[in-house]
Design a protein around this motif. Structure first.
Motif, short mmCIF file in Angstrom:
data_model
loop_
_atom_site.label_atom_id
_atom_site.label_comp_id
_atom_site.label_asym_id
_atom_site.label_seq_id
_atom_site.Cartn_x
_atom_site.Cartn_y
_atom_site.Cartn_z
N SER A 1 -11.12 0.21 -7.48
CA SER A 1 -10.98 0.17 -8.93
C SER A 1 -11.67 -1.06 -9.49
O SER A 1 -11.70 -2.13 -8.88
CB SER A 1 -9.50 0.16 -9.30
OG SER A 1 -9.38 -0.21 -10.66
N SER B 1 -3.15 -1.33 -13.16
CA SER B 1 -4.27 -1.07 -12.27
C SER B 1 -4.64 -2.38 -11.60
O SER B 1 -4.82 -3.41 -12.26
CB SER B 1 -5.45 -0.47 -13.03
OG SER B 1 -5.71 -1.25 -14.16
N PHE C 1 0.82 -1.21 0.00
CA PHE C 1 0.00 0.00 0.00
C PHE C 1 0.85 1.26 0.00
O PHE C 1 0.36 2.34 -0.31
CB PHE C 1 -0.97 0.00 1.19
CG PHE C 1 -2.10 -0.97 1.00
CD1 PHE C 1 -2.88 -0.91 -0.15
CD2 PHE C 1 -2.36 -1.95 1.94
CE1 PHE C 1 -3.91 -1.81 -0.35
CE2 PHE C 1 -3.40 -2.85 1.74
CZ PHE C 1 -4.17 -2.78 0.60
N GLN C 2 2.13 1.12 0.35
CA GLN C 2 3.02 2.28 0.20
C GLN C 2 3.33 2.52 -1.28
O GLN C 2 3.57 3.65 -1.69
CB GLN C 2 4.32 2.05 0.96
CG GLN C 2 4.16 2.24 2.45
CD GLN C 2 5.33 1.72 3.22
OE1 GLN C 2 6.22 1.07 2.66
NE2 GLN C 2 5.34 1.97 4.51
N TYR D 1 1.31 1.40 -3.82
CA TYR D 1 0.11 1.45 -4.64
C TYR D 1 -1.02 1.98 -3.77
O TYR D 1 -1.20 1.52 -2.64
CB TYR D 1 -0.22 0.05 -5.14
CG TYR D 1 -1.30 0.01 -6.17
CD1 TYR D 1 -0.99 0.24 -7.51
CD2 TYR D 1 -2.61 -0.25 -5.82
CE1 TYR D 1 -1.97 0.22 -8.46
CE2 TYR D 1 -3.61 -0.26 -6.78
CZ TYR D 1 -3.29 -0.03 -8.10
OH TYR D 1 -4.27 -0.05 -9.04
N PRO D 2 -1.79 2.94 -4.27
CA PRO D 2 -2.82 3.55 -3.41
C PRO D 2 -3.90 2.55 -3.01
O PRO D 2 -4.42 1.81 -3.85
CB PRO D 2 -3.40 4.67 -4.27
CG PRO D 2 -2.98 4.35 -5.66
CD PRO D 2 -1.72 3.59 -5.59
N ALA D 3 -4.23 2.54 -1.73
CA ALA D 3 -5.22 1.60 -1.21
C ALA D 3 -6.59 1.85 -1.84
O ALA D 3 -7.35 0.93 -2.08
CB ALA D 3 -5.30 1.71 0.31
N LYS D 4 -6.86 3.13 -2.12
CA LYS D 4 -8.16 3.47 -2.68
C LYS D 4 -8.37 2.77 -4.01
O LYS D 4 -9.42 2.20 -4.29
CB LYS D 4 -8.23 5.00 -2.87
CG LYS D 4 -9.63 5.55 -2.82
CD LYS D 4 -9.59 7.05 -3.02
CE LYS D 4 -10.27 7.38 -4.32
NZ LYS D 4 -9.76 8.60 -4.94
N GLU D 5 -7.32 2.79 -4.84
CA GLU D 5 -7.39 2.12 -6.14
C GLU D 5 -7.65 0.62 -5.96
O GLU D 5 -8.46 0.03 -6.64
CB GLU D 5 -6.05 2.30 -6.88
CG GLU D 5 -5.87 3.67 -7.44
CD GLU D 5 -6.59 3.78 -8.76
OE1 GLU D 5 -6.19 3.11 -9.72
OE2 GLU D 5 -7.58 4.54 -8.83
#
Lengths: 445, 486
Positions: B238, B250, B227-228, B230-234
């Motif tokens: 996604s 993605s 998660f550092q 790659y964004p957790a939100k994505e």
């Protein structure tokens, strides 16, 4: 007037009214559904096993050419001194020529004529692996040089497929790897007894082979790797599992920590196996730095997976020993530890061993965690003798099956099914032993 | 000194300690065993344990920690410039290890002396060629720093091995000596021995707890790492899953989650009705003969390894469904599909549902059935209206357990469901699941520290919590139900 009198009078007690008939019908339907379900369950089992057997039994036979090969000293030992170093310089290409010459000679000697047969056709009848095998035999025994020795030579995978019905004359026309002439030649050789399908020992003992040589692929490394893993799993999980169960069943006080351990064990039993693979990759390979695809890593992962099974079985076995045994031992002055190790544990042993064997059988068939720790790698060398061999790369039976299903040549489907038969034979033996143990030694109190 | 030799020596020391202890206490008691506090064997056992167990534990701990320490020290020798474009430190380190092994082999074969090794330079010798001759094939020429690191690695490895042997032997001898010194006829050998054994028992039972912690922490650390990068939100929101080798992937979980749930749903649709009807038929209707034959036969399904089911899906069910259903109906041309995986997984789950429900149905008290019969209900009415509702909580528990199996199942979906991550409704299309992607992301050739690989740990974490939650709920439901009739 009551409602009952309003209904039409019933003609006979023996003729059921519409409602009863409906209820009886629904009863019969329900029963039928049950029977159908049982049949589906049994049919699924039969289909599963017969699909594997149908596809796999042929892998235990292998098409071989019975050829007298002249091991020409002029080709194999130019210096004539039988020096192993010089002998090793002759590559498989040299041996390949000797074999195709031998096949040519056998064809003319037996008067076999196939129209339009080219010398390349003849040469390609022989597996690319065959020269290497004969080379190995000669290097191991240089005295063979100069003699004419009768060898069983592996035939090409497509010829093997033809003999087993996987390749037909129609498919051969569209296949660039095999010609129709070769198939005619195979028929002719078969008639003369030069081409036969003996029992395929190489399938069980040989290592894996490359994607282009399905006829030479064997299970040797995989069986050895699985055996290594099972040894370590047994050595680790049985003592640890039994010790943990004894503590939890006999000594543990009723407190939070004991609860925590128990909840943990029942949860571990239900964790998906692939999660254990992730654990193995992160801890044993990345953190500790153990080698990839080594039996030791696979065994450690499988041990952790097997532990809950063994602990649950052992606790049940310990629980089944009646308290009177413990009390009698304590009564004659034994300590608690003595009463357990001298009396309870021996009586519980059959149950414990049964559980351990069933746990091992599960571990033997487990695939997913082994994929993650690199056991999918292509390994051709046998691992060394234990304990150092536990750290050498090896394959495992179920992973080998998976590996073969990922290859393009349909011959590997046959190999994979054959490997499953081997796996199932091991499982049947293990379960049979477990049942025997239970029947023979289990006591009812 | 080889590992097996070391272990053998420690064990031999233990056995010697056993014999010594017996001899010593016998002598102290002037041959009169009645003067001893414990049976004579306990004196020997105690010394044996003190001589072997601490030393072997030390050995295990050392073996676990040695690579970590040495890797850390050696990798600090490497300069940032030694890491090739697109490579990583871990790759260079694995080269270092391989070179060190190769140097070992060279020395063992006598092609290289220790003295020549210290002066070996990449500028003056063909190191790559020499290593190639002993089966260590390297992709590029060996760089100076890498060679030095390999030499240091080899040197430290050797030193560490020697120190380890010394420390372990010292621990063994120390344990032997200390316990030997304490021996006397009044020494409470049995009590000491039993406490020691009890400590071992406790330690064994802690392995399960350690495993859980190991699973949690290994996945937690790598997930945080992920998660550092790659964004957790994505990841959580996604709708596309499209990993790329060169970054810019993605990695949305939804297509995988959908595939997992869809396959599991199909599997349960097969397994629950069939399994439940099997349980009902076998426990309520079947003759004893059929029951003794059919029950174990169906339970065999539970003992067959999943790879067998996977192969069954791949070579039999997949092509069958494609040729007879998907293609005639115009629904697809892929032999791996949600239907294939779901159907085969359903077969695998039948015994789980049936044997659990069987137990639960058998546990429903006979008096309930008798009451229903007494009111004139037929057998099927009794089952549907009395037995089934009474057993419902337990059956729900069984279904939840089966669902957690289905979600965590790997081999069947790897071989039967396909690899295309998409959100679709057509059951004859290939879809993919969380477990398939864990396997493919971790067995690929991508570099370990990239988000494409690390995502597998986040997926594993999701899987772990998912199945954990299902299991806990199932256990609570089942436990609650059991209390009802006991």
């Amino acid at each position: 007037m009551t409602d009952a009198n309003a209904q039409a009078p019933r003609t006979s007690l023996f003729a059921p009214d519409a409602r009863t008939a409906r209820r009886n019908n629904s009863e019969a339907r329900f029963r039928l559904f049950g029977l159908i379900s049982v049949t589906i369950g049994l049919a699924a089992l039969v289909m599963l096993l017969s699909s594997v057997l149908f596809n796999g039994t042929s892998s235990f036979r292998q098409t071989m050419l019975e050829l007298p090969v002249t091991l020409d000293a002029k080709v194999l030992d130019k210096k004539g001194n039988r020096n192993p170093d010089d002998l090793a310089k002759v590559t498989t290409i040299g041996y390949g020529r000797l074999i195709s010459d031998a096949l040519d000679k056998a064809i003319t000697d037996n008067g076999i004529v196939v129209d339009g047969l080219t010398s390349k056709d003849v040469k390609d009848m022989i597996s690319k692996e065959a020269p290497a095998q004969i080379r190995g035999r000669v290097l191991a025994n240089p005295d063979l040089i100069g003699q004419t020795v009768s060898f069983q030579v592996l035939a090409n995978g497509r010829i093997d497929g033809y003999m087993k019905g996987r390749v037909t004359l129609e498919t051969a026309e569209r296949d660039s790897n095999v010609s129709v002439n070769q198939l005619h030649l195979a028929d002719a050789l078969h008639e003369k007894g030069l081409l036969d399908m003996p029992f395929n020992w190489l399938f069980i003992t040989a290592p894996d082979a490359s994607e282009l040589r399905p006829e030479a692929a064997g299970l040797g490394v995989a069986i050895l790797g699985s055996a290594y893993m099972m040894i370590i799993v047994l050595v680790l999980s049985l003592p640890i599992g039994v010790a943990a169960s004894i503590y939890l069943e006999e000594f543990a006080p009723q407190n939070r920590i004991t609860d925590l351990i128990e909840v943990n064990i029942s949860n571990l039993a239900a964790v998906p196996s692939i999660v254990f693979g992730i654990l193995g990759l992160a801890v044993f390979i990345n953190f500790v730095g153990l080698p990839q695809s080594a039996p030791i890593v696979g065994a450690l992962v499988l041990t952790l997976m097997t532990l809950p099974t063994i602990i649950i079985a052992t606790r049940a076995a310990l629980k089944a020993v009646p308290p009177s045994i413990r009390e009698a031992a304590l009564g004659v002055g034994a300590s608690k530890m003595q009463s357990i190790f001298h009396h309870v544990l021996p009586l519980a042993m059959p149950g414990i061993l049964t559980g351990a064997i069933i746990g091992l059988a599960q571990a033997l068939g487990e695939t997913a965690p082994l994929l993650l720790i690199g056991m999918v790698a292509f390994v051709r060398d046998y691992p060394g003798a234990p304990p150092e061999g536990f750290f050498d790369p090896a394959a495992a039976l179920p992973v080998q099956v998976y590996n073969w299903t990922q290859r393009a040549d349909p011959a590997f489907v046959e190999r994979a099914s054959g490997a499953i038969i081997v796996l199932l034979i091991f499982l049947v033996i293990m379960n049979f032993v477990a049942i025997l143990l239970r029947r023979r030694f289990e006591r009812r109190w | 000194m080889s590992l097996s030799l070391l272990i053998l020596i420690v064990l031999a020391l233990g056995v010697a300690g056993y014999a010594l202890a017996r001899a010593r206490v016998t002598a102290q008691a002037n041959g009169d065993r009645r003067r001893l506090h414990s049976l004579i064997g306990y004196y020997g056992h105690t010394v044996f344990l003190f001589a072997t167990v601490p030393a072997l534990l030390l050995l295990g701990a050392w073996l676990l920690l040695q690579p970590v320490v040495i890797d850390g020290r050696v990798s600090s020798m490497l300069q940032p410039g030694d890491i090739p474009e697109g490579g990583s430190l871990s790759l260079v380190m694995s080269d270092v290890r391989r070179i060190a092994n190769g140097l070992d082999t060279l020395v063992a074969q006598g092609q290289l002396t220790e003295a020549a090794l210290t002066t070996l330079r990449t500028e003056t010798a063909d190191v790559r060629g020499q290593l190639g001759s002993v089966g260590i094939a390297l992709g590029s020429d060996v760089q100076t720093n890498v060679l030095e690191a390999a030499k240091a690695y080899r040197g430290q490895q050797g030193t560490a091995q020697a120190v380890m042997a010394a420390v372990v032997l010292l621990a063994s001898v120390l344990g032997l000596a200390l316990s030997y010194k304490r021996l006397s006829p009044d020494f409470r050998a049995r009590n000491v021995f039993e406490s020691f054994v009890k400590a071992l028992l406790i330690a064994s039972s802690m392995v399960a707890v350690l495993t859980t912690f190991g699973i949690l922490f290994s996945m937690l650390f790598e997930s945080i790492h992920f998660f550092q990068l790659y964004p957790a939100k994505e990841f959580f929101f996604s709708l596309t899953w499209n990993p790329q080798f060169r970054g810019g992937s993605s990695l949305g979980i939804w297509p995988l989650l959908w595939g997992t749930l869809y396959v599991s749903f199909v599997a349960l649709l097969v397994a629950v009705p069939i399994g439940l009807m099997i349980a009902i038929y076998l426990s309520e209707y079947a003759s004893k003969r059929l029951r003794t034959f059919a029950k174990p036969a169906i339970e065999i399904l539970a003992g067959i390894p999943t790879i067998v089911y996977g192969l069954f899906a791949l070579i039999t069910v997949g092509p069958f469904l494609r040729d007879y259903f998907a293609q005639p109906l115009g629904l697809g041309t892929s032999s791996s599909s949600v239907m294939t995986a779901g159907l085969v997984m359903g077969i695998m789950l039948i015994p789980f549902v049936s044997s659990l429900s069987d137990d639960i149905i058998s546990a429903v008290p006979q008096s309930l059935r008798d009451g229903s019969f007494g009111l004139g209900a037929t057998q099927s009415e009794t089952i549907r209206k009395v037995v089934f509702p009474a057993a419902l909580p337990g059956i729900v528990g069984a279904v939840l357990l089966a669902a957690s199996r289905a979600i965590g199942e790997t081999m069947i979906v790897v071989m039967g469901a396909g690899a295309a991550a998409k959100l679709g409704l057509n059951p004859f299309e290939a879809m993919t699941t969380i477990t398939v992607k864990i396997v493919s992301q971790l067995t690929g050739d991508t570099e370990f520290a990239s988000p494409e690989t690390l995502v597998a740990f986040a997926l594993g974490m999701m899987l772990f919590f998912f199945t954990l939650a299902l299991n806990v709920i199932a256990l609570i439901v089942v436990r609650k139900y059991r209390e009802q009739y006991e």
